[in-house]
Design a protein around this motif. Structure first.
Motif, PDB file in Angstrom:
ATOM      1  N   GLY A  26       0.038   5.283  -1.330  1.00  0.00           N
ATOM      2  CA  GLY A  26       1.170   6.056  -1.843  1.00  0.00           C
ATOM      3  C   GLY A  26       2.395   5.200  -2.073  1.00  0.00           C
ATOM      4  N   LEU A  27       2.515   4.084  -1.338  1.00  0.00           N
ATOM      5  CA  LEU A  27       3.698   3.240  -1.476  1.00  0.00           C
ATOM      6  C   LEU A  27       3.713   2.503  -2.809  1.00  0.00           C
ATOM      7  CD1 LEU A  27       4.036   1.835   2.153  1.00  0.00           C
ATOM      8  CD2 LEU A  27       4.888   3.969   1.168  1.00  0.00           C
ATOM      9  N   ILE A  28       2.525   2.179  -3.359  1.00  0.00           N
ATOM     10  CA  ILE A  28       2.514   1.609  -4.710  1.00  0.00           C
ATOM     11  C   ILE A  28       3.055   2.638  -5.691  1.00  0.00           C
ATOM     12  CG2 ILE A  28       1.165   0.540  -6.540  1.00  0.00           C
ATOM     13  CD1 ILE A  28      -0.950  -0.188  -4.597  1.00  0.00           C
TER      14      ILE A  28
ATOM     15  N   LEU B  93      10.070   0.577  -0.843  1.00  0.00           N
ATOM     16  CA  LEU B  93       9.689  -0.681  -0.248  1.00  0.00           C
ATOM     17  C   LEU B  93       9.532  -1.769  -1.300  1.00  0.00           C
ATOM     18  CD1 LEU B  93       6.979   0.706   2.154  1.00  0.00           C
ATOM     19  CD2 LEU B  93       9.317   0.117   2.703  1.00  0.00           C
ATOM     20  N   PHE B  94      10.481  -2.696  -1.332  1.00  0.00           N
ATOM     21  CA  PHE B  94      10.402  -3.820  -2.247  1.00  0.00           C
ATOM     22  C   PHE B  94      10.392  -5.131  -1.486  1.00  0.00           C
ATOM     23  CE2 PHE B  94      12.470  -0.675  -5.022  1.00  0.00           C
ATOM     24  CZ  PHE B  94      11.409  -0.555  -5.900  1.00  0.00           C
ATOM     25  N   GLY B  95       9.888  -5.142  -0.314  1.00  0.00           N
ATOM     26  CA  GLY B  95       9.928  -6.306   0.544  1.00  0.00           C
ATOM     27  C   GLY B  95      10.443  -5.826   1.867  1.00  0.00           C
TER      28      GLY B  95
ATOM     29  N   THR C 205       2.285 -13.313  -7.423  1.00  0.00           N
ATOM     30  CA  THR C 205       3.559 -12.808  -6.913  1.00  0.00           C
ATOM     31  C   THR C 205       3.291 -11.534  -6.124  1.00  0.00           C
ATOM     32  OG1 THR C 205       3.945 -11.585  -8.975  1.00  0.00           O
ATOM     33  CG2 THR C 205       4.913 -13.798  -8.798  1.00  0.00           C
ATOM     34  N   TYR C 206       4.193 -11.214  -5.198  1.00  0.00           N
ATOM     35  CA  TYR C 206       3.923 -10.084  -4.306  1.00  0.00           C
ATOM     36  C   TYR C 206       5.214  -9.593  -3.675  1.00  0.00           C
ATOM     37  CZ  TYR C 206       4.753 -13.422  -0.573  1.00  0.00           C
ATOM     38  OH  TYR C 206       5.328 -14.339   0.257  1.00  0.00           O
ATOM     39  N   ASN C 207       5.192  -8.339  -3.219  1.00  0.00           N
ATOM     40  CA  ASN C 207       6.187  -7.850  -2.273  1.00  0.00           C
ATOM     41  C   ASN C 207       5.448  -7.307  -1.059  1.00  0.00           C
ATOM     42  OD1 ASN C 207       5.306  -5.273  -2.916  1.00  0.00           O
ATOM     43  ND2 ASN C 207       7.178  -4.639  -3.942  1.00  0.00           N
TER      44      ASN C 207
ATOM     45  N   GLU D 295       9.832  -6.971  -7.540  1.00  0.00           N
ATOM     46  CA  GLU D 295       9.147  -6.036  -8.435  1.00  0.00           C
ATOM     47  C   GLU D 295       7.627  -6.162  -8.380  1.00  0.00           C
ATOM     48  OE1 GLU D 295      11.368  -8.253  -9.375  1.00  0.00           O
ATOM     49  OE2 GLU D 295      13.174  -7.136  -9.936  1.00  0.00           O
ATOM     50  N   ALA D 296       7.099  -7.162  -7.696  1.00  0.00           N
ATOM     51  CA  ALA D 296       5.649  -7.402  -7.705  1.00  0.00           C
ATOM     52  C   ALA D 296       4.970  -6.516  -6.680  1.00  0.00           C
ATOM     53  CB  ALA D 296       5.370  -8.873  -7.437  1.00  0.00           C
ATOM     54  N   THR D 297       4.837  -5.255  -7.006  1.00  0.00           N
ATOM     55  CA  THR D 297       4.390  -4.258  -6.025  1.00  0.00           C
ATOM     56  C   THR D 297       2.909  -3.913  -6.133  1.00  0.00           C
ATOM     57  OG1 THR D 297       5.024  -2.139  -5.056  1.00  0.00           O
ATOM     58  CG2 THR D 297       4.876  -2.221  -7.449  1.00  0.00           C
TER      59      THR D 297
END
Length: 385
Positions: free
Chosen positions: A216-218, A2-4, A117-119, A105-107
């Motif tokens: 867990g997704l991070i 998941l990158f967005g 910044t964020y995803n 990439e901002a995970t």
């Protein structure tokens, strides 16, 4: 992973994670190993996975999070009697104050803290954890390519797309949201699915997860970045931690499979056969119907037996055979080869007058369901000692 929105691409023997010297991350791994957090709070866990490596940095990060809560209270954004309206105000507040720039990439939460910044992963975790602290109970919905916030206690289910400031209660405006989603899909994929069906397609393959599973997704995203740098060891360690938080991540199955192949092959090619066995054993446990994982696991198993014999490392042989029998993947020829290997060990222990070890050989022969005559002959051999 998941990158967005767009995807770029059971662990049976959970070993101690090896991120260098003992640190917060390895301590967190131990804490979540039973599937619960007791030593750390969820927000602390989120910051540790995000990259807080010292107690001071963790304390500073939590203070930042608590400062956001204080600011929300100061601005009177939460009304206990208007929960849906409060949730929307909080959502808009975050996009005005902190969720400034989408970046694949901002995970992590530290990406938001330091750079705004964020995803989708980072934004969903921050929003959900703030909501939970403010009395707005949340869950998440994970699909193969994305993650959303969901509220299930507002009467109607409300789904929130955190990568867009227009994303609160996206079901109200699926047409605009479909166009938003389309920018993350290859054009031919959109033609195959149909623009008007993107939302339904996404959600038909998803599942609800709680806010602990969300962490867990991070880990998975961090694993992908490590793999991109060809640091397969670190990527694998992140995957092991991710599996402790989220054991059924829909967005990471293909990545996991690729990583098992790449890291296991690298270990095998560098003759680290036992480590390769552990990786392919994990892979087989996670995906028992993959014939390549089974084949590679057995190849690494037999190579490890040979190396252990050369080094006279009996302890590794015992561990190895106990693990392979748990997987229950040996065929008759594998059993015969293992039986011959154990008979050779039995003869070695008889020649070196190690009767206790001989008894251990007999136990393993029984464990692999060896030929009755082989067990009987080995018993006679050591009875004569």
């Amino acid at each position: 992973m998941l990158f967005g929105i767009y995807v770029l691409i059971a662990n049976h023997s959970m070993t101690n994670i090896a991120f260098g010297q003992p640190n917060l991350r390895s301590s967190l791994f131990d804490d979540i190993e039973d599937g619960r957090l007791t030593l750390y709070t969820p927000i602390e866990a989120a910051f540790i996975i995000s990259g807080a490596t010292t107690h001071d940095s963790l304390r500073t990060a939590v203070q930042w999070f608590n400062g956001i809560i204080d600011d929300i209270h100061a601005k009177h954004l939460i009304d206990d009697f208007e929960k849906e309206a409060s949730a929307e105000k909080l959502f808009q507040y975050l996009h005005v104050m902190w969720l400034k720039t989408y970046k694949r990439e901002a995970t992590t939460l530290l990406d938001i803290k330091h750079n705004k910044t964020y995803n989708c992963v980072a934004a969903t975790i921050l929003y959900n954890y703030l909501c939970d602290q403010l009395g707005l109970s949340t869950m998440a919905f994970e699909t193969p390519t994305h993650v959303y916030t969901i509220f299930t206690n507002f009467g109607d289910q409300i789904m929130v797309e955190n990568t867009s400031s227009l994303g609160f209660n996206i079901i109200k405006n699926l047409n605009n949201y479909s166009h938003h989603m389309a920018q993350y899909y290859p054009e031919q994929e959109i033609y195959r699915i149909g623009l008007d069906r993107l939302y339904a397609y996404e959600n038909s393959k998803g599942r609800k997860i709680d806010n602990i599973e969300l962490l867990g997704l991070i880990c998975y995203n961090q694993a992908v970045f490590s793999a991109d740098d060809k640091n397969f060891k670190q990527a694998y360690e992140y995957v092991l931690m991710a599996q402790q938080f989220n054991k059924d991540s829909r967005s990471n199955l293909q990545f996991e499979s690729n990583l098992y192949y790449r890291w296991g092959k690298q270990l095998f090619d560098t003759k680290r056969y036992y480590d390769a066995f552990e990786v392919f054993a994990d892979a087989t446990y996670r995906d028992p119907y993959n014939p390549d994982f089974k084949k590679n696991c057995l190849a690494a198993f037999h190579r490890t037996l040979d190396v252990s014999w050369a080094k006279k490392d009996w302890q590794t042989v015992q561990i190895l055979i106990e693990e392979i029998t748990e997987l229950d993947i040996m065929e008759s020829r594998n059993i015969r080869n293992t039986e011959q290997h154990l008979i050779r060990w039995g003869e070695y222990f008889w020649n070196t007058k190690q009767k206790d070890k001989g008894g251990e050989v007999i136990v393993l022969l029984r464990l692999i369901e060896s030929d009755h005559d082989a067990i009987k002959n080995m018993e006679k051999l050591f009875q004569s000692m």
